[in-house]
Write a protein that holds these residues in place. Structure first.
Motif, PDB file in Angstrom:
ATOM      1  N   ILE A   1      -5.160  24.484  -3.772  1.00  0.00           N
ATOM      2  CA  ILE A   1      -6.091  23.359  -3.627  1.00  0.00           C
ATOM      3  C   ILE A   1      -5.700  22.257  -4.608  1.00  0.00           C
ATOM      4  CG2 ILE A   1      -8.471  22.661  -4.100  1.00  0.00           C
ATOM      5  CD1 ILE A   1      -9.412  25.245  -2.869  1.00  0.00           C
ATOM      6  N   LEU A   2      -5.316  22.666  -5.822  1.00  0.00           N
ATOM      7  CA  LEU A   2      -5.013  21.667  -6.846  1.00  0.00           C
ATOM      8  C   LEU A   2      -3.765  20.860  -6.536  1.00  0.00           C
ATOM      9  CD1 LEU A   2      -5.880  23.589 -10.123  1.00  0.00           C
ATOM     10  CD2 LEU A   2      -7.113  21.696  -9.064  1.00  0.00           C
TER      11      LEU A   2
ATOM     12  N   PHE B   1       2.606   6.206 -12.084  1.00  0.00           N
ATOM     13  CA  PHE B   1       1.761   7.241 -11.497  1.00  0.00           C
ATOM     14  C   PHE B   1       2.513   8.017 -10.423  1.00  0.00           C
ATOM     15  CE2 PHE B   1      -2.325   7.521 -13.068  1.00  0.00           C
ATOM     16  CZ  PHE B   1      -3.166   8.177 -12.181  1.00  0.00           C
TER      17      PHE B   1
ATOM     18  N   LEU C   1     -12.043  18.436  -4.091  1.00  0.00           N
ATOM     19  CA  LEU C   1     -11.294  19.673  -3.896  1.00  0.00           C
ATOM     20  C   LEU C   1     -11.876  20.806  -4.736  1.00  0.00           C
ATOM     21  CD1 LEU C   1      -7.734  18.131  -3.794  1.00  0.00           C
ATOM     22  CD2 LEU C   1      -8.869  19.325  -1.923  1.00  0.00           C
ATOM     23  N   MET C   2     -12.247  20.494  -5.976  1.00  0.00           N
ATOM     24  CA  MET C   2     -12.826  21.551  -6.801  1.00  0.00           C
ATOM     25  C   MET C   2     -14.126  22.046  -6.190  1.00  0.00           C
ATOM     26  SD  MET C   2     -10.515  22.020  -8.783  1.00  0.00           S
ATOM     27  CE  MET C   2     -11.259  23.467  -9.479  1.00  0.00           C
TER      28      MET C   2
ATOM     29  N   ALA D   1      -9.919  15.097  -6.696  1.00  0.00           N
ATOM     30  CA  ALA D   1      -9.960  16.312  -7.511  1.00  0.00           C
ATOM     31  C   ALA D   1     -11.355  16.914  -7.485  1.00  0.00           C
ATOM     32  CB  ALA D   1      -9.533  16.003  -8.943  1.00  0.00           C
TER      33      ALA D   1
ATOM     34  N   THR E   1      -7.469   9.554  -8.195  1.00  0.00           N
ATOM     35  CA  THR E   1      -7.009  10.891  -8.585  1.00  0.00           C
ATOM     36  C   THR E   1      -8.211  11.787  -8.815  1.00  0.00           C
ATOM     37  OG1 THR E   1      -5.140   9.866  -9.693  1.00  0.00           O
ATOM     38  CG2 THR E   1      -5.563  12.169 -10.182  1.00  0.00           C
TER      39      THR E   1
ATOM     40  N   VAL F   1      -2.452  11.479  -4.240  1.00  0.00           N
ATOM     41  CA  VAL F   1      -2.358  10.253  -5.039  1.00  0.00           C
ATOM     42  C   VAL F   1      -1.315   9.302  -4.467  1.00  0.00           C
ATOM     43  CG1 VAL F   1      -1.357   9.509  -7.224  1.00  0.00           C
ATOM     44  CG2 VAL F   1      -3.246  11.101  -7.207  1.00  0.00           C
TER      45      VAL F   1
ATOM     46  N   VAL G   1      -4.542  21.476   3.217  1.00  0.00           N
ATOM     47  CA  VAL G   1      -5.763  21.755   2.467  1.00  0.00           C
ATOM     48  C   VAL G   1      -6.613  22.795   3.199  1.00  0.00           C
ATOM     49  CG1 VAL G   1      -7.939  20.775   1.655  1.00  0.00           C
ATOM     50  CG2 VAL G   1      -5.817  19.534   1.298  1.00  0.00           C
TER      51      VAL G   1
ATOM     52  N   ILE H   1      -3.733  17.359  -5.097  1.00  0.00           N
ATOM     53  CA  ILE H   1      -4.106  16.152  -5.836  1.00  0.00           C
ATOM     54  C   ILE H   1      -2.909  15.220  -6.061  1.00  0.00           C
ATOM     55  CG2 ILE H   1      -5.100  15.259  -7.963  1.00  0.00           C
ATOM     56  CD1 ILE H   1      -6.742  17.873  -8.076  1.00  0.00           C
TER      57      ILE H   1
ATOM     58  N   PHE I   1      -2.428   7.049  -1.573  1.00  0.00           N
ATOM     59  CA  PHE I   1      -3.224   5.881  -1.951  1.00  0.00           C
ATOM     60  C   PHE I   1      -2.357   4.819  -2.617  1.00  0.00           C
ATOM     61  CE2 PHE I   1      -6.875   7.610  -0.333  1.00  0.00           C
ATOM     62  CZ  PHE I   1      -7.164   8.869  -0.846  1.00  0.00           C
TER      63      PHE I   1
END
Lengths: 265, 635, 194
Positions: free
Chosen positions: B342-343, B304, A105-106, A102, A98, B350, B388, B346, B353
């Motif tokens: 962009i965020l 998760f 990307l940041m 992150a 995770t 996840v 992305v 995430i 994976f």
């Protein structure tokens, strides 16, 4: 199994992807709307930004696809296999995958934000101003600072002439529906809206004729709402301007083109 | 409520009661029309959605034929605009959403140990409204003149219907009215469904099934349902505003009177972005069930994956303007939405994976459901990564409104959602029909579809980067686009062939002699403990749940190294002979969901053509509602 | 309506009550969008008439007050049915419906008055957003009145006993919600002028 399978599962995905990329990057520069052969600072910045994200993306792609194919081949059920250990998770691993994306990307936000602001600034004070008007299904270009003998600004249709290496301040507005002004080799697109002016700066750094077209669906003639930008030396541009002003300032207009002003809302 | 004995005798009511009694025995066409059984409703959703898939697919083939070469004359601009509008609208609202609803219906009650959903008649109502909306919208094809001469009446302003193009001045005729009213009708179906599943999941789980013992597919159903009930009202208002502008001369999007077309875009995408997660989360849920079953180990990191689904749902409300990066909102807005977009990558990443880790170390059985699940992961990865690249805002200024975007969303919606849904079809087919789809044909379908898909859509990434915009009916030579377009068209016909193989598989399977077992895949969740096909009452005895993957734990215990060991007396169920299933009361069949649903397209037709018809539709609606309200749920 | 009393539910909340809460939550987004459009366009009128020209705050305050009070009578109706007071139930249901009718009549009067003074859907942004927002609200109140009258008829026929009090409770939730929406609209549209 053995070397044969190893090829298919590991090398082939990588080879395929590299091949595609070479194809993309090696695309014919003469393709008139190729965003990978920019001829202006804005398009160049946008292409460079794309390259910054492209390679990490490709790396992630190769990683994921290879792991996927490898897992399916390596852990394929064979006769007599026992049931595998029932692993429920691994918090450290999950946190890791995770946090790592992150962070990546940041990191991407930095060049992104920088480009948003650079490219989104107002045109320079000494830019050549052009009013771009979209109307189903033509483009009108007006130079507010280039006036004829009666004080009327120079107006042309569908083909915009600009001096090379000069910043252009484009002011976009529509007289009817939403269109989008797009000349891929010079700059990314910006919408042309009714009742609201959008503005952008761009330039051409190489002389040439650059093709573009409307990039927001606007009805029956959308596909045919094309334009060209002719970037030429300062002398050639001046010669063209003089020629236009002598000829009445309506170059490119087909006979019977309605006066755009009177067609307003 | 009104007891049967106290009602005045009436021949109509008697006839209806007789039909309902016959219907309760599950025989005949009336039993389908009056059914409130979630399994039958799920099958109806699935069959109808697949029918629309064929329709949308034909529309796609027409598009690809027209674009296969420059300056083609297969379709003129008017026909092309209508066909691409209907293709998008159909695939989103009449295929992917209802296919997801089919699975919600078929699977969710079984997975939580329930006998049906919370509101069985509302469930049937959702289906009939969906069918009505789909027929209503497609009826518009016939309103343009002589359809045999290629005169089409369908909407032509795109599935996203931007104002002011959709206003009367620029889109005269009824096409856009059919589109807007059709979507309103479909919205009602979705919302009813959303409410139903939230209540079902929150309230009707079997004893012992806490939220964190629910299968992941149920979690995705819950999250998707919340997204539906909060996102649909926004587009409902936007569509009302458009309809008021078109039908009653309002000014919501009228620039001359002070309106702004941006309002439409903001509202549409405030709905639209959660909508794309509504489209993908159910398929992700299916993949999260298929992978563990075929790898024979649990989903890696179940909490998760649950939390990432919830995170995606929350974050999906904060990214909408990334569909508007080129509208000139300004650097501040573009920066904010660029970062939020962009965020959101995430929590999405996840999951990938976690799925890889589920496969890793497993004992993977290569059957068709697994192929489609693997295909999902492979394709969704590409789709997500192109997403992305879109979030890198200034490069999106080049990508927006080009075939690069078309590639991106087909990657996630076809390579993603559709592949995931096909995984579900192959996986759960035996549970509901009692027969296994042919494995050989399934694998042929998969490979043809996979190859065809890639041939169709990967070139589109290149086309977009070469400057080919969307929604153009034709293009000139000399752009460098010709070869890629031709390849894409070939790919589309390969996809069509694979769909044909699927149809053949379904037909051939219907004639299969061998019956499927209850648990052909050695599954982990409760539906596999039931016979195939599932009896009307689902569970003879509502189970008590002790763990996540409870059914697996009934079959296997774990030894010291975590390896499963079969339990002597575990396994899939025939009914326990001691339980008397005749004491189980199931909800009665009903006419009123269908009657009520019929009122809606009648009202919509009246709004377009004649106010008197509105009154008729309203009367039907009211009769349906009152009949429904006063009828006992079971007798 | 289900014949059985509330089944055991995981949350402890009856299915139908949970449904009503979810529905009201979605309605928040519905009205929120309409209110948002109103606020966005508030100062974008190209021509009049303008709100200040047309609004009669005292008049609208009275009808708002009536709607507010109808929530009180709604609570009284619920209390009545829960303690088995059938007569009280009928009286308060009818009163609530009647007050709702008064409110809607006030709306209708206001609409026709504004129209007489030159405001229509197509006049300007105020006409568009005002009529659509308050019109949808009025439609919701009307549906509420129909529900209340239906409940009254059921009570009249002896079918709305203590055991069925959930129906009154659900109608009450809906009614209070519609009332709260009006409080928001009244405040933002009528009272707070830019």
């Amino acid at each position: 199994m053995g070397a044969h399978k190893t090829f298919w599962t590991r090398l082939l995905p990588a080879i395929l992807l590299v091949a595609v990329l070479l194809l993309v990057l090696g695309c014919n520069n003469s393709d008139p709307q190729n965003t990978f052969s920019p001829a202006g600072d804005v398009a160049r910045r946008q292409r460079d930004l794309f390259n910054i994200v492209l390679w990490p993306a490709v790396a992630v792609l190769v990683l994921v696809e290879t792991l996927l194919v490898y897992a399916v081949v390596r852990f394929r059920r064979r006769k007599g296999d026992e049931l595998p250990a029932q692993v429920h998770g691994n918090s450290r691993l999950e946190l890791g995958w995770t946090i790592a994306p992150a962070v990546l990307l940041m990191a991407l936000t930095v060049p992104t934000l920088s480009a948003i602001w650079d490219l989104g600034r107002a045109p320079a004070a000494d830019a050549l101003q052009v009013k771009v008007t979209g109307i189903q299904w033509r483009w009108q270009f007006e130079y507010p600072d280039i006036k004829d003998s009666q004080g009327k600004p120079l107006q042309v249709f569908d083909q915009l002439h600009i001096p090379v290496n000069k910043e252009i301040g484009a002011h976009l507005q529509s007289l009817d529906v939403i269109h989008s002004f797009w000349v891929p080799k010079l700059a990314g697109k910006l919408d042309v809206m009714p009742g609201r002016e959008n503005r952008m700066w761009f330039n051409a750094t190489k002389p040439g004729t650059y093709s573009g077209q409307c990039a927001e669906f606007c009805g029956l003639g959308h596909a045919d709402m094309r334009l060209t930008v002719v970037a030429e030396s300062e002398e050639d541009f001046q010669a063209w301007v003089d020629d236009q002003l002598k000829g009445g300032g309506s170059a490119g207009a087909k006979p019977g083109t309605p006066d755009l002003v009177s067609r307003g809302e | 409520m009104a007891r049967a004995a106290e009602q005045k005798p009436s021949p109509i009511l008697d006839a209806m009661r007789q039909i309902r009694e016959d219907a309760a025995s599950y025989r005949g066409i009336w039993s389908w029309i009056t059914t409130v059984d979630h399994k039958r409703i799920g099958i109806m959703y699935g069959v109808t959605a697949l029918g629309f898939f064929l329709l949308g697919g034909i529309e796609a083939l027409l598009i690809r034929l027209q674009l296969s070469t420059p300056n083609a004359r297969v379709l003129d601009p008017d026909q092309y605009n209508r066909i691409f509008t209907m293709h998008g609208t159909t695939m989103i609202f009449l295929v992917v959403m209802p296919l997801s609803a089919a699975f919600f219906n078929l699977i969710t009650p079984l997975m939580i140990g329930a006998r049906d959903v919370a509101f069985p008649r509302l469930n049937a109502f959702s289906y009939w409204v969906f069918l009505a909306g789909g027929i209503f919208m497609n009826a518009s094809f016939f309103t343009g003149g002589n359809i045999l001469h290629g005169e089409l009446g369908a909407p032509d302003a795109g599935w996203f219907g931007y104002a002011p193009l959709t206003l009367n001045r620029f889109s005269p005729g009824e096409g856009v009215d059919f589109w807007a009213l059709g979507l309103q009708i479909l919205g009602i179906a979705s919302m009813a469904s959303g409410f139903n599943f939230i209540v079902t999941i929150l309230n009707m789980r079997a004893p012992g099934m806490t939220l964190f013992r629910m299968p992941l597919f149920v979690w995705m159903t819950l999250v998707t349902s919340f997204l539906i009930v909060f996102a649909m009202p926004v587009i409902t208002v936007a569509l009302f505003e458009l309809l008021f502008d078109r039908l009653f001369d309002a000014n919501f999007f009228n620039v001359a009177k002070g309106g702004t077309p941006l309002l439409w875009q903001h509202m549409f995408w405030l709905f639209g972005h959660p909508e794309v997660y509504i489209l993908i989360l159910p398929a992700m849920g299916i993949v999260s069930e298929v992978l563990p079953t075929f790898a024979r180990k649990p989903l890696f990191g179940y909490p998760f994956v649950v939390f990432s689904g919830i995170a995606i749902a929350f974050m999906s409300w904060g990214v909408w303007a990334h569909h508007m990066f080129t509208t000139g909102l300004g650097a501040i807005a573009n920066s904010a939405f660029g970062v939020s977009t962009i965020l959101i990558a995430i929590p999405t990443g996840v999951k990938i994976f976690n799925w890889l880790a589920t496969l890793w170390g497993g004992s993977i059985s290569l059957k068709t459901p697994l192929y489609f699940a693997i295909g999902f992961i492979a394709m969704f990865t590409i789709g997500g990564l192109t997403g992305v690249t879109h979030s890198i805002v200034p490069s999106d200024y080049q990508q927006q409104d080009t075939y690069y975007v078309v590639a991106h969303f087909h990657q996630v919606l076809f390579g993603g959602a559709i592949f995931g849904l096909f995984a579900g079809i192959y996986y759960w087919y035996p549970k509901f029909t009692g027969r296994m789809l042919y494995e050989g044909l399934g694998q042929v379908q998969f490979w043809l579809m996979f190859i065809g898909f890639n041939l169709t859509f990967q070139p589109m990434m290149i086309l977009g980067l070469l400057g080919m915009p969307r929604r153009i009916y034709s293009y000139p030579q000399g752009q460098g686009w010709d070869a890629w377009n031709l390849v894409a068209t070939v790919g589309a016909f390969l996809i069509a062939t694979s769909v044909l193989i699927f149809i053949i598989n379904v037909i051939a399977t219907a004639r299969r002699k061998e019956r499927a077992e209850a648990d052909p895949w050695d599954g982990r969740t409760l539906e596999w403990s039931l016979p195939s096909p599932v009896p009307a009452y689902n569970f003879a005895k509502i189970p008590t749940v002790h763990a996540l993957d409870d059914f697996w734990h009934q079959k296997y215990a774990e030894d010291e190294s975590g390896r499963p060991v079969p339990v002597a007396a575990g396994g899939s169920g025939e009914e326990e002979p001691e339980v008397d299933v005749h004491g189980i009361h199931m909800p009665s069949p009903s006419f009123f969901p269908l009657i009520t649903a019929l009122g809606l397209p009648i009202i919509a037709t009246g709004l377009i053509y004649d106010p008197a018809i509105v009154a008729v539709g309203a009367a039907v609606l009211v009769v349906g509602i009152y009949g429904w309200a006063l009828e006992p749920a079971s007798e | 309506m289900q014949h059985s009393p509330a089944l055991e539910t995981n949350t402890g909340v009856d299915n139908r009550k949970l449904l009503m809460w979810l529905f009201l939550a979605s309605e928040c987004l519905f009205f929120g969008s309409l209110i948002g459009a109103y606020l966005l366009y508030r100062d974008k009128n190209v021509t009049g008439p303008y709100p200040k020209d047309l609004f009669d705050i005292p008049f609208t305050s009275v009808s708002a007050f009536i709607l507010l009070m109808s929530s009180v009578t709604m609570v009284l109706a619920l209390a009545a049915v829960q303690r088995g007071d059938q007569r009280g139930l009928r009286i308060w249901l009818l009163t609530t419906a009647f007050m709702g009718i008064l409110f809607v009549s006030g709306q209708a009067f206001e609409f026709t008055e504004f129209h007489r003074q030159g405001l229509s859907l197509s006049t300007n942004m105020f006409g568009t957003t005002f009529f659509v927002l308050t019109g949808f609200h009025g439609a919701h109140v009307t549906v509420g009145i129909l529900i209340l009258l239906s409940l009254f008829v059921m009570a009249w026929r002896g079918r709305l006993t203590q055991a069925e009090s959930l129906h009154v409770e659900l109608a009450g939730l809906y009614w209070h919600f519609v009332d709260i929406v009006w409080i928001v609209i009244f405040t933002l549209v009528y009272l707070i002028q830019p």
